[in-house]
Design an enzyme around this catalytic site. Structure first.
Site, PDB file in Angstrom:
ATOM      1  N   HIS A   1     -15.780  81.163  28.890  1.00  0.00           N
ATOM      2  CA  HIS A   1     -15.499  81.613  27.523  1.00  0.00           C
ATOM      3  C   HIS A   1     -16.229  80.767  26.470  1.00  0.00           C
ATOM      4  O   HIS A   1     -16.739  81.304  25.475  1.00  0.00           O
ATOM      5  CB  HIS A   1     -13.988  81.552  27.291  1.00  0.00           C
ATOM      6  CG  HIS A   1     -13.498  82.446  26.209  1.00  0.00           C
ATOM      7  ND1 HIS A   1     -12.202  82.910  26.159  1.00  0.00           N
ATOM      8  CD2 HIS A   1     -14.119  82.973  25.132  1.00  0.00           C
ATOM      9  CE1 HIS A   1     -12.055  83.685  25.088  1.00  0.00           C
ATOM     10  NE2 HIS A   1     -13.192  83.734  24.443  1.00  0.00           N
TER      11      HIS A   1
ATOM     12  N   TYR B   1      -6.388  84.819  25.490  1.00  0.00           N
ATOM     13  CA  TYR B   1      -5.784  85.826  24.628  1.00  0.00           C
ATOM     14  C   TYR B   1      -4.300  86.025  24.929  1.00  0.00           C
ATOM     15  O   TYR B   1      -3.607  86.696  24.164  1.00  0.00           O
ATOM     16  CB  TYR B   1      -6.485  87.177  24.775  1.00  0.00           C
ATOM     17  CG  TYR B   1      -7.952  87.186  24.453  1.00  0.00           C
ATOM     18  CD1 TYR B   1      -8.564  86.116  23.782  1.00  0.00           C
ATOM     19  CD2 TYR B   1      -8.753  88.255  24.809  1.00  0.00           C
ATOM     20  CE1 TYR B   1      -9.915  86.128  23.498  1.00  0.00           C
ATOM     21  CE2 TYR B   1     -10.103  88.290  24.516  1.00  0.00           C
ATOM     22  CZ  TYR B   1     -10.688  87.222  23.872  1.00  0.00           C
ATOM     23  OH  TYR B   1     -12.025  87.246  23.600  1.00  0.00           O
TER      24      TYR B   1
END
Length: 274
Positions: free
Chosen positions: A106, A48
């Site tokens: 992730h 992110y």
């Protein structure tokens, strides 16, 4: 704040703040504001590019670090042991903390050594770098391999889940194996609130459609949600979803919606049916 727990120590506030795709000052302000409003669960990830911004908000906040649940994640191209270790070290430095509360892989890797990656994930937990560990975006077959074949002490799985995408098999497995399920994109990028069925239920109860969509998830055992919100009004509205009372008629109506609308499936995504 409603909390979810596992036998091996994960204690997760049911509503968290999703931070993607916020970065920089916007992200710092949103996280700092969320903490002021009562959020105690912040979700971020290396990918992110906002961990430093989240870390700044944690430093700015008067809320003690030990009261905040912090999740971060390692990207799929850094799953070799040395790279995963470095990724977490980088995350800890950016976040300004010695330990995260939950550390996820992730996405599944590409042509990776699953066993070595999971061994490293477990070692990082054992070394105290992460209080709990989990995986994100793993289909059921791969999750079973990690839990049953490799015996990894996972605490959670994070997947896309909302009123337009069902996850019954994963949710059933998570419950049987003491894993919490965190629903990302819980508002289906605005599509949930746009459904006439959801709007009708919201009108019936005098609440927002988004709150109906969140409460449908929150009413399910072992499910947490991490909607992204930057404005004060939206952050407060999401927190207030806990106070919505859905009835059996509402749940039947939501069950009638299609449950195959997956919104997040990048080129490197796994075979979701595997």
């Amino acid at each position: 704040m409603q909390r979810l727990t596992t036998r091996n120590g994960l204690n997760l506030p049911a509503i968290g703040l999703g931070t993607w795709p916020m970065t920089g000052t916007e992200c710092t302000q949103a996280v700092r504001q969320a903490l002021e409003l009562g959020y105690r669960h912040i979700d971020t990830a290396t990918a992110y590019a906002n961990e430093a911004a989240v870390g700044q908000a944690l430093r700015d906040s008067e809320v003690p670090r030990e009261q905040i649940h912090l999740t971060t994640k390692v990207w799929w191209d850094r799953l070799a042991p040395k790279a995963m270790r470095q990724s977490l070290e980088d995350s800890l430095r950016a976040l300004g903390t010695e330990q995260v509360d939950l550390f996820h892989i992730h996405w599944p890797g590409q042509d990776w050594d699953l066993a070595r990656s999971i061994e490293t994930l477990v070692a990082l937990r054992d070394e105290g770098k992460a209080r709990s560990i989990g995986v994100a975006n793993f289909p059921l077959g791969l999750l079973r391999q990690v839990v049953e074949t490799l015996g990894a002490p996972l605490s959670a799985i994070q997947v896309e889940y909302h009123v337009l995408l069902g996850q019954p098999a994963l949710l059933d497995y998570a419950r049987r194996h003491d894993l919490l399920l965190t629903a990302y994109t819980p508002l289906a990028r605005g599509q949930a609130a746009a459904q006439p069925v959801i709007q009708t239920i919201a009108d019936k109860h005098g609440v927002l459609p988004s709150q109906v969509a969140l409460k449908w998830l929150l009413d399910q055992d072992g499910v947490a949600v991490i909607p992204k919100a930057s404005s004060r009004d939206n952050q407060l509205a999401n927190l207030a979803a806990l106070n919505v009372q859905l009835d059996d008629q509402d749940r039947l109506a939501i069950a009638s919606l299609p449950k195959d609308q997956r919104l997040v499936s990048p080129a490197f995504a796994p075979d979701w049916d595997s």
